[in-house]
Design a protein around this motif. Structure first.
Motif, PDB file in Angstrom:
ATOM      1  N   PRO A 307       0.690  -1.128   0.184  1.00 30.74           N
ATOM      2  CA  PRO A 307       0.071  -0.061   0.038  1.00 30.74           C
ATOM      3  C   PRO A 307       0.929   1.223  -0.094  1.00 30.74           C
ATOM      4  O   PRO A 307       0.629   2.327  -0.853  1.00 30.74           O
ATOM      5  CB  PRO A 307      -1.034  -0.333   1.262  1.00 30.74           C
ATOM      6  CG  PRO A 307      -0.951  -1.522   1.556  1.00 30.74           C
ATOM      7  CD  PRO A 307       0.365  -2.077   1.274  1.00 30.74           C
ATOM      8  N   GLU A 308       1.833   1.263   0.850  1.00 30.71           N
ATOM      9  CA  GLU A 308       2.950   2.286   0.785  1.00 30.71           C
ATOM     10  C   GLU A 308       3.723   2.478  -0.641  1.00 30.71           C
ATOM     11  O   GLU A 308       3.768   3.729  -1.184  1.00 30.71           O
ATOM     12  CB  GLU A 308       3.829   2.354   1.780  1.00 30.71           C
ATOM     13  CG  GLU A 308       5.104   3.204   2.042  1.00 30.71           C
ATOM     14  CD  GLU A 308       6.133   2.699   2.526  1.00 30.71           C
ATOM     15  OE1 GLU A 308       7.252   3.382   2.411  1.00 30.71           O
ATOM     16  OE2 GLU A 308       5.998   1.870   3.544  1.00 30.71           O
ATOM     17  N   LEU A 309       3.969   1.502  -1.186  1.00 28.03           N
ATOM     18  CA  LEU A 309       5.085   1.456  -2.335  1.00 28.03           C
ATOM     19  C   LEU A 309       4.158   1.889  -3.680  1.00 28.03           C
ATOM     20  O   LEU A 309       4.713   2.535  -4.499  1.00 28.03           O
ATOM     21  CB  LEU A 309       5.499   0.132  -2.534  1.00 28.03           C
ATOM     22  CG  LEU A 309       6.523  -0.313  -1.612  1.00 28.03           C
ATOM     23  CD1 LEU A 309       6.950  -1.598  -1.769  1.00 28.03           C
ATOM     24  CD2 LEU A 309       7.675   0.742  -1.572  1.00 28.03           C
ATOM     25  N   LYS A 310       2.930   1.442  -3.873  1.00 28.62           N
ATOM     26  CA  LYS A 310       2.040   1.814  -4.885  1.00 28.62           C
ATOM     27  C   LYS A 310       2.857   1.353  -6.098  1.00 28.62           C
ATOM     28  O   LYS A 310       2.907   2.031  -7.180  1.00 28.62           O
ATOM     29  CB  LYS A 310       1.596   3.106  -4.950  1.00 28.62           C
ATOM     30  CG  LYS A 310       0.820   3.550  -3.934  1.00 28.62           C
ATOM     31  CD  LYS A 310       0.497   5.255  -4.055  1.00 28.62           C
ATOM     32  CE  LYS A 310      -0.494   5.679  -2.950  1.00 28.62           C
ATOM     33  NZ  LYS A 310      -0.253   5.340  -1.486  1.00 28.62           N
ATOM     34  N   ALA A 311       3.269   0.132  -6.263  1.00 28.01           N
ATOM     35  CA  ALA A 311       4.095  -0.339  -7.195  1.00 28.01           C
ATOM     36  C   ALA A 311       3.189  -0.841  -8.294  1.00 28.01           C
ATOM     37  O   ALA A 311       2.010  -1.192  -8.212  1.00 28.01           O
ATOM     38  CB  ALA A 311       5.034  -1.413  -6.866  1.00 28.01           C
ATOM     39  N   GLN A 312       3.635  -0.618  -9.808  1.00 27.40           N
ATOM     40  CA  GLN A 312       2.676  -1.086 -10.743  1.00 27.40           C
ATOM     41  C   GLN A 312       2.942  -2.450 -11.480  1.00 27.40           C
ATOM     42  O   GLN A 312       2.197  -3.183 -11.872  1.00 27.40           O
ATOM     43  CB  GLN A 312       3.227  -0.182 -11.989  1.00 27.40           C
ATOM     44  CG  GLN A 312       3.158   1.367 -11.762  1.00 27.40           C
ATOM     45  CD  GLN A 312       1.857   1.833 -11.232  1.00 27.40           C
ATOM     46  OE1 GLN A 312       0.788   1.872 -12.140  1.00 27.40           O
ATOM     47  NE2 GLN A 312       1.592   2.254  -9.989  1.00 27.40           N
ATOM     48  N   PHE A 313       4.082  -3.106 -10.983  1.00 28.30           N
ATOM     49  CA  PHE A 313       4.527  -4.458 -11.490  1.00 28.30           C
ATOM     50  C   PHE A 313       5.599  -5.016 -10.744  1.00 28.30           C
ATOM     51  O   PHE A 313       6.580  -4.208 -10.141  1.00 28.30           O
ATOM     52  CB  PHE A 313       4.353  -4.638 -12.807  1.00 28.30           C
ATOM     53  CG  PHE A 313       5.526  -3.974 -13.334  1.00 28.30           C
ATOM     54  CD1 PHE A 313       6.799  -4.404 -13.586  1.00 28.30           C
ATOM     55  CD2 PHE A 313       5.439  -2.626 -14.103  1.00 28.30           C
ATOM     56  CE1 PHE A 313       7.787  -3.770 -14.287  1.00 28.30           C
ATOM     57  CE2 PHE A 313       6.139  -1.914 -14.851  1.00 28.30           C
ATOM     58  CZ  PHE A 313       7.579  -2.534 -14.751  1.00 28.30           C
ATOM     59  N   MET A 314       5.543  -6.263 -10.585  1.00 27.80           N
ATOM     60  CA  MET A 314       6.772  -6.771  -9.909  1.00 27.80           C
ATOM     61  C   MET A 314       7.615  -7.605 -11.229  1.00 27.80           C
ATOM     62  O   MET A 314       7.116  -8.573 -11.983  1.00 27.80           O
ATOM     63  CB  MET A 314       6.493  -8.142  -9.084  1.00 27.80           C
ATOM     64  CG  MET A 314       7.607  -9.004  -8.942  1.00 27.80           C
ATOM     65  SD  MET A 314       9.039  -8.446  -7.780  1.00 27.80           S
ATOM     66  CE  MET A 314       8.061  -8.418  -6.213  1.00 27.80           C
ATOM     67  N   LEU A 315       8.984  -7.270 -11.121  1.00 35.42           N
ATOM     68  CA  LEU A 315       9.830  -8.172 -12.188  1.00 35.42           C
ATOM     69  C   LEU A 315      10.446  -9.267 -11.352  1.00 35.42           C
ATOM     70  O   LEU A 315      11.397  -9.019 -10.376  1.00 35.42           O
ATOM     71  CB  LEU A 315      11.025  -7.254 -12.744  1.00 35.42           C
ATOM     72  CG  LEU A 315      10.569  -6.249 -14.016  1.00 35.42           C
ATOM     73  CD1 LEU A 315      11.766  -5.467 -14.301  1.00 35.42           C
ATOM     74  CD2 LEU A 315      10.189  -7.052 -15.368  1.00 35.42           C
ATOM     75  N   PHE A 316      10.216 -10.435 -11.407  1.00 40.09           N
ATOM     76  CA  PHE A 316      10.798 -11.521 -10.713  1.00 40.09           C
ATOM     77  C   PHE A 316      11.784 -12.348 -11.450  1.00 40.09           C
ATOM     78  O   PHE A 316      11.460 -12.672 -12.588  1.00 40.09           O
ATOM     79  CB  PHE A 316       9.735 -12.437 -10.271  1.00 40.09           C
ATOM     80  CG  PHE A 316      10.206 -13.409  -8.967  1.00 40.09           C
ATOM     81  CD1 PHE A 316      10.059 -12.692  -7.840  1.00 40.09           C
ATOM     82  CD2 PHE A 316      10.494 -14.651  -9.390  1.00 40.09           C
ATOM     83  CE1 PHE A 316      10.537 -13.427  -6.832  1.00 40.09           C
ATOM     84  CE2 PHE A 316      11.052 -15.354  -8.248  1.00 40.09           C
ATOM     85  CZ  PHE A 316      10.954 -14.833  -6.854  1.00 40.09           C
ATOM     86  N   LEU A 317      12.771 -12.337 -11.027  1.00 34.13           N
ATOM     87  CA  LEU A 317      14.104 -12.672 -11.704  1.00 34.13           C
ATOM     88  C   LEU A 317      14.583 -14.112 -11.554  1.00 34.13           C
ATOM     89  O   LEU A 317      15.810 -14.274 -11.807  1.00 34.13           O
ATOM     90  CB  LEU A 317      15.382 -11.615 -11.739  1.00 34.13           C
ATOM     91  CG  LEU A 317      14.922 -10.272 -11.547  1.00 34.13           C
ATOM     92  CD1 LEU A 317      16.015  -9.157 -11.314  1.00 34.13           C
ATOM     93  CD2 LEU A 317      14.216  -9.747 -12.890  1.00 34.13           C
ATOM     94  N   GLY A 318      13.563 -14.800 -11.367  1.00 32.29           N
ATOM     95  CA  GLY A 318      13.917 -16.369 -11.400  1.00 32.29           C
ATOM     96  C   GLY A 318      13.851 -17.100 -10.082  1.00 32.29           C
ATOM     97  O   GLY A 318      13.972 -16.401  -8.980  1.00 32.29           O
ATOM     98  N   ASP A 319      14.138 -18.234  -9.928  1.00 27.68           N
ATOM     99  CA  ASP A 319      14.139 -19.233  -8.726  1.00 27.68           C
ATOM    100  C   ASP A 319      12.872 -18.901  -7.912  1.00 27.68           C
ATOM    101  O   ASP A 319      12.668 -18.698  -6.608  1.00 27.68           O
ATOM    102  CB  ASP A 319      15.337 -18.909  -7.901  1.00 27.68           C
ATOM    103  CG  ASP A 319      16.619 -19.395  -8.549  1.00 27.68           C
ATOM    104  OD1 ASP A 319      16.624 -20.343  -9.380  1.00 27.68           O
ATOM    105  OD2 ASP A 319      17.518 -18.853  -8.230  1.00 27.68           O
TER     106      ASP A 319
END
Length: 604
Positions: A307-319
């Motif tokens: 809620p604080e970050l208000k991120a638009q998306f997650m780039l998940f880089l494996g594993d």
């Protein structure tokens, strides 16, 4: 107190068997406790359960033999001398054991004295040497410690794959979102009516409404989802079309799953946005016996901050999965599918997945540790669920049937690498023939770097493994082992005009920020410096040893933070400042912001 256990101590061990049993009990106790601590707190490696089982099997008979044996006595000879008055009694002639002198009799004889061997309390508690006679309570406590260590490792190793297979998984999530569309993944179990009877299953969506007066009702739009089949483990993707740029939407599925997402801004629009970057997930690390086997601590931490970050998306880089940690459940497609279902089945997933789109690349643990065998062997089984659960809602691949991607979001452009499918064996000598990306992917990456676009201010190279060669342990699995190809990428990155180049990576369970300045006397200005932010894990162990060290001026350390079981980076892109682009990187470790760094791009 000792006498209360005399009836139990019926086993008569001789000195030699007693000594052997004690050495076995002490050795296995130290092994069980040391290995269990390393496994549960630091590295849940597959060899520890294999060692711990035999160790406990040896410990049990040795410990009980000592516990139920009679006390051991040490016997030694001593001289007993008696001096007394003669009192008129004549001394026998020829006597050899008494002498008389001046009315005094001296008697000397040898006697045998037996002394019970005692066991110190610390030896019972710390080394596992039992004694019902000396330390009855500590004997029980010491046994329970070893038994609990064994049980905890067994629980952490076998409970999840045997009792939580995730066949009943029902969920939906958002993948790639553009400025006009969004991809939604839906999965229903094979036992559900939606699968067995194939009724109409739809995803509905509308613009996000907010409390307050509404001028006109917001209409729901509906799109039918394709058939759920075993071929994709009953996971189906749907693309929602016709969306507005920079707009928040909510969606609802027939299976009663809800979520929200915000579309990308229109190309060239000025503004700010934030996205996240990290890698590496494993349930219950560090181990906690009081949490559910599907619990993912890093998800709880991330979910509390969204809620604080208000991120638009997650780039998940494996594993995203660890098929081989702590023990591989199998090598077939179902074993790999189960690992994906288990992550999405966690009660902690909705907190990070319902309102945050996830975009993925894969790394080695989705296949096998340090995978460098290309499409051979396990690859086909491993890539099957990756395609079902992640690839089909990722951005479109650069080439048909490839597993590397590009997409734009506002003033940022991203190239997501596949560092496993096309690579040469790690042990091959470095040179022009050695590749991590393969010829086609390398060509596409270099062309993307050379391509000029006045609206793009930042170019992100997304790599599952670090670009820097400063990680000294197992460096051949990273770009350190592929420096010839790395030099080509850096050369192209330094030559980019009008945009800053940033590398995002994971894999190492540590954080490091590194700068790659152009070589001295090169035609490139200092402002062409490439920066890397390598961040992981989201929820895994971190190494107790330090593995990153700068050894030259090619890879320059900015910041190194190795500790923390949960790490992720929040990247804010600000295109509102006139004349320059601004990037702010914020590092969160175990739920707290511990470091940040600002980059500006004056090459506009």
């Amino acid at each position: 107190m000792p006498g209360a256990f005399e009836g139990l101590q019926a086993l008569d061990l001789g000195p030699i068997p007693h000594s052997i049993c004690e050495k076995l009990a002490v050795t296995t106790t130290l092994a069980i406790r040391t290995f269990a601590y390393v496994f549960l707190r630091w590295i849940p490696g597959p060899w520890i359960p294999r060692v711990l089982g035999p160790s406990f099997a040896i410990f049990l008979p040795a410990y009980f033999a000592l516990t139920l044996s009679k006390p051991l006595f040490t016997t030694k000879s001593e001289s007993d001398v008696t001096i007394r008055s003669k009192q008129g009694h004549p001394t026998s002639e020829g006597s050899q054991d008494a002498k008389s002198s001046n009315g005094i009799v001296i008697e000397a004889k040898k006697v045998k004295v037996s002394t019970r061997q005692k066991t110190a309390p610390w030896k019972t508690l710390l080394l596992g040497s039992p004694s019902l006679t000396d330390n009855p309570i500590l004997t029980l406590v010491s046994f329970l410690i070893n038994a609990l260590c064994f049980a905890a490792v067994y629980d952490a190793t076998y409970t999840l794959p045997n009792y939580h297979k995730g066949h009943d998984l029902s969920f939906a999530r958002t993948g790639w979102v553009s400025d006009h569309s969004a991809r939604i993944l839906v999965r229903e179990p094979s036992s559900s009516d939606y699968v067995k009877h194939s009724p109409v299953y739809v995803v509905s969506w509308r613009e996000q409404t907010y409390p307050g007066p509404v001028k006109a009702p917001v209409r729901w739009n509906t799109l039918q989802v394709g058939e759920f089949t075993e071929e994709t483990d009953y996971a189906v993707s749907v693309t929602i079309p016709g969306l507005k740029p920079g707009t928040k939407y909510q969606y609802l599925t027939t299976g009663n799953h809800t979520g929200s997402f915000t579309t990308a801004p229109k190309q060239g629009t000025k503004g700010k946005f934030t996205f996240l970057s990290t890698s590496c997930i494993k349930q219950r690390v560090p181990y906690n016996p009081f949490t559910h086997p599907l619990h993912i601590p890093g998800f709880k931490i991330l979910g509390s901050l969204l809620p604080e970050l208000k991120a638009q998306f997650m780039l998940f880089l494996g594993d995203f999965i660890y098929i081989d940690v702590p023990m591989r459940p199998g090598k077939d497609i179902e074993a790999y599918r189960m690992n994906y279902r288990q992550i999405y089945s966690s009660a902690d997933w909705p907190g990070v997945g319902d309102h945050l789109p996830w975009i993925h690349v894969y790394d080695d643990h989705e296949i096998a540790n340090d995978w460098d065998k290309g499409e051979s062997g396990l690859y086909a089984a491993a890539v099957d669920p990756y395609k079902s659960y992640q690839h089909q809602v990722n951005p479109p691949p650069v080439r048909e049937n490839s597993t590397y991607y590009t997409f734009n979001w506002g003033p940022a452009s991203f190239f997501l690498l596949d560092t496993r499918r096309y690579r040469s064996p790690n042990g091959v000598a470095d040179g022009p023939e050695k590749t991590m990306l393969g010829a086609a992917q390398l060509h596409e990456l270099l062309e993307w770097l050379r391509r000029s676009d006045k609206d793009i201010q930042w170019k992100f190279i997304v790599s599952s493994v670090p670009l820097t060669k400063n990680w000294q342990i197992n460096g051949n699995d990273t770009w350190r082992g592929f420096q010839w190809e790395r030099s080509k990428i850096l050369e192209a990155a330094w030559s980019v005009k009008g945009a800053g180049v940033v590398v995002l990576s994971g894999d190492r369970h540590e954080f490091a920020a590194t700068a790659f300045p152009p070589p001295p006397n090169s035609p490139y200005p200092a402002s062409a410096t490439v920066h890397e932010f390598s961040c992981s894990p989201l929820s895994q162990f971190y190494l107790p040893v330090r593995t990153y060290k700068q050894r030259d001026k090619e890879d320059v350390l900015i910041k190194y933070i190795p500790d923390g079981n949960s790490k992720f980076g929040a990247v804010e892109i600000d295109s509102t400042s006139p004349g320059q682009a601004v990037l702010k990187y914020r590092l969160f470790v175990d739920g707290k912001e511990v470091w940040n760094w600002i980059l500006t791009n004056p090459r506009l």
